[in-house]
Motif scaffolding. Structure first.
Motif, PDB file in Angstrom:
ATOM      1  N   CYS A 119      12.412  20.144   3.271  1.00  0.00           N
ATOM      2  CA  CYS A 119      12.112  21.472   3.645  1.00  0.00           C
ATOM      3  C   CYS A 119      11.765  21.288   5.027  1.00  0.00           C
ATOM      4  CB  CYS A 119      10.763  21.413   2.816  1.00  0.00           C
ATOM      5  SG  CYS A 119       9.631  22.775   3.259  1.00  0.00           S
ATOM      6  N   TYR A 121       9.779  22.945   6.914  1.00  0.00           N
ATOM      7  CA  TYR A 121       8.061  22.846   7.282  1.00  0.00           C
ATOM      8  C   TYR A 121       7.720  21.361   7.159  1.00  0.00           C
ATOM      9  CZ  TYR A 121       8.490  27.867   6.736  1.00  0.00           C
ATOM     10  OH  TYR A 121       8.452  29.153   6.883  1.00  0.00           O
ATOM     11  N   PHE A 122       8.077  20.539   6.231  1.00  0.00           N
ATOM     12  CA  PHE A 122       7.800  19.264   6.065  1.00  0.00           C
ATOM     13  C   PHE A 122       8.400  18.549   7.335  1.00  0.00           C
ATOM     14  CE2 PHE A 122       9.247  15.164   4.694  1.00  0.00           C
ATOM     15  CZ  PHE A 122       7.999  14.384   4.415  1.00  0.00           C
ATOM     16  N   CYS A 129       1.793  21.467   6.580  1.00  0.00           N
ATOM     17  CA  CYS A 129       2.620  21.171   5.532  1.00  0.00           C
ATOM     18  C   CYS A 129       1.524  20.170   4.755  1.00  0.00           C
ATOM     19  CB  CYS A 129       3.735  20.396   5.804  1.00  0.00           C
ATOM     20  SG  CYS A 129       4.669  19.548   4.363  1.00  0.00           S
ATOM     21  N   ARG A 132       2.746  16.629   4.187  1.00  0.00           N
ATOM     22  CA  ARG A 132       2.810  15.761   5.258  1.00  0.00           C
ATOM     23  C   ARG A 132       1.122  15.634   5.758  1.00  0.00           C
ATOM     24  NH1 ARG A 132       3.085  18.162   9.898  1.00  0.00           N
ATOM     25  NH2 ARG A 132       4.742  19.569   9.083  1.00  0.00           N
ATOM     26  N   CYS A 138       0.731  25.489   2.775  1.00  0.00           N
ATOM     27  CA  CYS A 138       2.159  25.441   2.598  1.00  0.00           C
ATOM     28  C   CYS A 138       2.718  26.774   3.272  1.00  0.00           C
ATOM     29  CB  CYS A 138       2.332  25.489   1.003  1.00  0.00           C
ATOM     30  SG  CYS A 138       4.327  25.438   0.486  1.00  0.00           S
ATOM     31  N   CYS A 157       2.670  23.439  -2.521  1.00  0.00           N
ATOM     32  CA  CYS A 157       3.947  23.129  -2.482  1.00  0.00           C
ATOM     33  C   CYS A 157       5.233  23.587  -3.228  1.00  0.00           C
ATOM     34  CB  CYS A 157       3.941  21.358  -2.334  1.00  0.00           C
ATOM     35  SG  CYS A 157       5.399  20.551  -1.741  1.00  0.00           S
TER      36      CYS A 157
END
Length: 330
Positions: A119, A121-122, A129, A132, A138, A157
């Motif tokens: 992902c 964003y991760f 996130c 993380r 999210c 998530c």
């Protein structure tokens, strides 16, 4: 990338001793995922424990006729192994579909199972996130999510698990063996990955300091008639937008046994047990395959930009099972 320590382990006991009591240590085998995350600043280990040299690189028969695959077997070696190709062709196909030859030569079975989501964003440390940084939010839910989860996700998530190999292993009831400094244990692969819920940062059921040592495939005659189908956005190597691992045993036009798992639609490989129950004992026809897929996908909760995956997965299931049924009838 910040400075980190590096130590090489030569046996399982030595690796576990280096991990024990050091929450800042990470295992390194092929490094095809971990090193990328270190470069991005997502992973910041204080020490790497290199386990590539551990004597866990074999594929052997179990006493009951299954296959035991060592955790440091490379993806290339796994895909080329004659027993894997003959007994579980969908597994070999999944591995070959997963990455280029260069990556397969480095990546290991244990590392593949523990790779983390891709992902965006991760992997972008400038964005929030929950996986993380727990509790940070999210942004994918209201942002870019066209390739995110439609099954088993939550408001916390919607990332998907990236492994192709794990999808095939889930379809065949694989069991993960692990060791810690004080014990040995086993977890069915279907239970290795935790539901997202409100704790997406807790990804697996492995205890702290655990080292995966092997993956065992129990005997499954149906697996010899199996296939892995992957859909991606470009012809070259890319992560799936949807995939299916399927195995089918048909006699006199009736489904005797079936295995079905989905990839790229959830935070973990998705075993399609509702569809399997509907198909067992049913006629092996396309309309039946479609009805079973519809029943499984009734659980889907797509977001505005990934609802296409419901139709994609239905069509993928029908096409794959129809091909297997036609091959069986020849």
């Amino acid at each position: 990338m910040r400075e980190f320590g590096y130590q090489r382990a030569y046996d399982v006991a030595g690796a576990l001793a280096l991990l024990d009591g050091d929450p800042g240590a990470r295992l390194l085998a092929g490094g095809t995922n971990l090193v990328d995350l270190m470069k991005a600043g997502v992973e910041r280990p204080a020490r790497l424990v290199d386990v590539r040299g551990l004597p866990l690189d074999g594929v052997e028969f179990t006493d009951d006729g299954g296959l035991r695959i060592g955790a440091t077997v490379t993806n290339s070696a796994l895909a080329a192994h004659p027993e894997v190709r003959g007994r579980h062709p969908a597994l070999a196909q999944a591995v070959l579909a997963g990455a280029s030859g260069q990556l397969r030569n480095m990546a290991t079975v244990g590392g593949n199972l523990l790779q983390r989501t891709r992902c965006a964003y991760f992997t972008d440390v400038t964005r929030p996130c929950n996986k993380r940084i727990p509790g940070s939010g999210c942004p994918a839910v209201g942002g870019e999510h066209h390739n995110h989860a439609i099954l088993g996700a939550s408001e916390h998530c919607v990332a998907t698990h990236p492994s192709d190999m794990a999808v095939a292993l889930t379809a065949f009831d694989a069991v993960v063996t692990y060791e810690t400094a004080g014990a040995r244990g086993e977890i069915p692969l279907a239970g290795l990955y935790l539901p997202v819920g409100d704790t997406p940062h807790r990804e697996t059921a492995l205890p702290p300091g655990a080292l995966i040592t092997a993956v065992t495939l129990p005997p499954a005659p149906v697996a010899a008639r199996s296939r892995y189908r992957k859909v991606r956005e470009r012809a070259s190597y890319a992560f799936a937008i949807g995939s299916v691992a399927a195995a089918l045993d048909v006699r006199d036009g009736v489904v005797q046994d079936v295995r079905l798992a989905f990839g790229a639609v959830a935070s973990r490989p998705w075993r399609a047990r509702t569809a399997e129950r509907m198909l067992t004992g049913a006629p092996a026809r396309a309309e039946v395959f479609g009805a079973a897929a519809d029943a499984e996908l009734a659980q889907a909760r797509p977001l505005p930009h990934n609802a296409y995956k419901v139709t994609l997965m239905r069509n993928l299931v029908v096409a794959t099972l129809t091909e297997l049924a036609e091959e069986t009838a020849r």
